[in-house]
Design an enzyme around this catalytic site. Structure first.
Site, mmCIF file in Angstrom:
data_model
loop_
_atom_site.group_PDB
_atom_site.id
_atom_site.type_symbol
_atom_site.label_atom_id
_atom_site.label_comp_id
_atom_site.label_asym_id
_atom_site.label_seq_id
_atom_site.Cartn_x
_atom_site.Cartn_y
_atom_site.Cartn_z
ATOM 1 N N ARG A 135 0.821 -1.205 0.000
ATOM 2 C CA ARG A 135 0.000 0.000 0.000
ATOM 3 C C ARG A 135 0.859 1.261 0.000
ATOM 4 O O ARG A 135 0.483 2.279 -0.598
ATOM 5 C CB ARG A 135 -0.961 0.010 1.195
ATOM 6 C CG ARG A 135 -2.173 0.917 0.929
ATOM 7 C CD ARG A 135 -3.315 0.642 1.873
ATOM 8 N NE ARG A 135 -3.079 1.215 3.170
ATOM 9 C CZ ARG A 135 -3.484 2.446 3.524
ATOM 10 N NH1 ARG A 135 -4.115 3.205 2.668
ATOM 11 N NH2 ARG A 135 -3.253 2.892 4.720
ATOM 12 N N ARG A 191 -2.328 10.464 7.120
ATOM 13 C CA ARG A 191 -0.984 10.950 6.773
ATOM 14 C C ARG A 191 -1.028 12.179 5.864
ATOM 15 O O ARG A 191 -0.010 12.839 5.680
ATOM 16 C CB ARG A 191 -0.191 9.842 6.093
ATOM 17 C CG ARG A 191 -0.147 8.553 6.907
ATOM 18 C CD ARG A 191 0.288 7.377 6.057
ATOM 19 N NE ARG A 191 0.015 6.104 6.720
ATOM 20 C CZ ARG A 191 -1.160 5.487 6.686
ATOM 21 N NH1 ARG A 191 -2.167 6.009 6.010
ATOM 22 N NH2 ARG A 191 -1.328 4.353 7.335
ATOM 23 N N LYS A 235 11.335 6.747 14.653
ATOM 24 C CA LYS A 235 11.559 5.684 13.666
ATOM 25 C C LYS A 235 11.654 6.265 12.262
ATOM 26 O O LYS A 235 12.566 5.934 11.491
ATOM 27 C CB LYS A 235 10.448 4.638 13.763
ATOM 28 C CG LYS A 235 10.710 3.368 12.981
ATOM 29 C CD LYS A 235 10.246 3.487 11.563
ATOM 30 C CE LYS A 235 10.501 2.190 10.810
ATOM 31 N NZ LYS A 235 10.056 2.310 9.413
ATOM 32 N N ASP A 294 12.054 -0.420 14.648
ATOM 33 C CA ASP A 294 10.659 -0.706 14.326
ATOM 34 C C ASP A 294 10.249 -1.990 15.036
ATOM 35 O O ASP A 294 11.013 -2.540 15.821
ATOM 36 C CB ASP A 294 10.482 -0.834 12.814
ATOM 37 C CG ASP A 294 11.439 -1.855 12.228
ATOM 38 O OD1 ASP A 294 11.545 -2.975 12.764
ATOM 39 O OD2 ASP A 294 12.109 -1.536 11.232
#
Length: 282
Positions: A130, A178, A220, A239
DNA sequence: CCCCAGGCGGTTG
DNA sequence: CAACCGCCTGGG
C-alpha cells in the site's frame, strides 16, 4: 567503478557484496519493482533497469549521462567488505554474522532526501504494497511527467507541487491520516522553515532534531530518513521487527551508540534476516 | 466481525 | 516518562 557502455547498457564486472534483489527488496525503497525479470524504477526523474546475470556482474540500462548517478545511488562506490568488518567488530555474538551472511548483498541506497521523507511518513502504520501504491499515485497526480520515447513515467512530486495540490487532494489519494503530515512537510519547505539543502549539511543529531519538528515524523521515521535519504549510516531505525530482534537475540539490551558508524547498515541486515526467517516476503 | 500493517500524536496516571 | 488509544485504508 569501471564499466563499459554500449547499446544503452552499462556493464560492470567484479561487483562484490552486492545483490540487486536484496537491495531493492529489503524495504528501503518504494519505487523499484521486478518487471519481466529486470528491476526497474525511477529516482530524481531518471529511469533505469537493472539486471545481475551473475553475482559479480551488473547491467544498468540507462542514459549514459546518468550512470554515475546510479553508481552513487546503489552505493557501488562504497567498500562494503570494510563496512561488514567494522560491524562485526562492534557487535558480539553469532546473530549479526548470520544476518550479514543472509543479506550479504544488501546496500543502503542513496535516495533523494525529500522523496525519502515523504515515503517514510507514508510508511507509518502501513504495509509495503500500500505504501508503494500511495507513492505511485502521488507521483502520477502531482509529479512531473517525463516522456522517454514510448515510455511515460513520473518524477516524485516536489514540495511546491504537493503544497499547491493541498491537503484534501493528498487525502483523496487514500493517504488517510498521513495527508496532514505530508502537507505539513511540504508547507515547511515552501515557507522556508525546512531547508533540505541545509539538512544535508547537518550532523546526525542536529538532523534528527530537525526532522522530529515535522508533524508525523517520530524517532523511527526520522532514523529511516537519515539513513536512506541523507546517508547517515549510523542512524538506527527501531521498528517492530528490530524490537523483536532485540528481545530475541539481545535480551540483555543493545547499546546503539556502541554499534559504530554503520549501525544502520547492521540494522538493515538484521531486519532482512528476521523477515527472511519469518518467511515474510511482503 | 476481528486483527494487522516497518508509528505517531495526544492524553492520562 | 510509561502506558495506553485512536487513526485512514486495505487485506487476511
Amino acid at each position: 567503478m569501471k564499466y563499459t557502455y554500449s547499446n544503452g547498457c552499462a556493464f560492470f564486472e567484479n561487483v562484490s557484496d552486492f545483490d540487486i534483489a536484496q537491495t531493492f527488496d529489503c524495504g528501503q525503497c518504494f519505487r523499484f519493482d521486478l518487471v519481466d525479470g529486470y528491476w526497474q524504477g525511477i529516482s530524481c526523474g531518471r529511469f533505469a533497469r537493472f539486471n545481475q546475470p551473475s553475482p559479480d556482474t551488473l547491467e544498468i540500462y540507462a542514459d549514459q549521462a546518468d550512470i554515475d548517478y546510479w553508481v552513487t545511488f546503489l552505493a557501488l562506490d562504497t567498500d562494503y567488505s570494510a563496512v561488514k568488518e567494522d560491524i562485526a567488530s562492534k557487535f558480539g555474538g553469532q546473530t549479526i554474522l548470520s544476518a550479514m551472511e543472509c543479506g550479504s548483498g544488501i546496500r543502503i541506497l542513496r535516495q533523494h532526501p525529500w522523496e525519502t521523507l515523504i515515503s517514510f511518513i507514508i510508511s507509518q502504520n502501513n504495509n509495503i504494497p500500500r505504501i508503494k501504491k500511495i507513492v505511485e499515485s502521488l507521483c502520477r497526480e502531482f509529479g512531473e511527467k517525463i516522456e522517454c520515447g514510448e515510455r511515460v513515467y513520473y518524477a516524485f512530486p516536489t514540495p511546491e507541487a504537493l503544497y499547491n495540490a493541498g491537503e484534501s487532494a493528498i487525502f483523496a489519494l487514500k493517504t488517510g491520516f498521513r495527508a496532514r503530515y505530508i502537507y505539513d512537510a511540504a508547507s515547511r519547505v515552501v515557507d522556508g522553515r525546512l531547508n533540505i539543502d541545509a539538512l544535508c549539511e547537518m550532523d546526525s543529531d542536529t538532523l534528527n532534531e530537525a526532522l522530529l519538528e515535522i508533524c508525523g515524523v517520530g524517532p523511527k521515521v526520522a532514523a529511516c530518513v537519515s539513513l536512506f535519504g541523507f546517508g547517515h549510516t549510523e542512524a538506527f531505525p527501531i521498528d517492530v521487527w528490530v524490537k523483536r530482534i532485540m528481545l530475541k537475540y539481545y535480551p540483555d539490551g543493545l547499546d546503539i551508540k556502541s554499534l559504530g558508524r554503520y549501525a544502520g547498515v547492521a540494522q538493515q541486515y538484521l531486519f532482512y534476516y528476521e523477515r527472511y526467517l519469518g518467511g515474510d516476503k511482503n
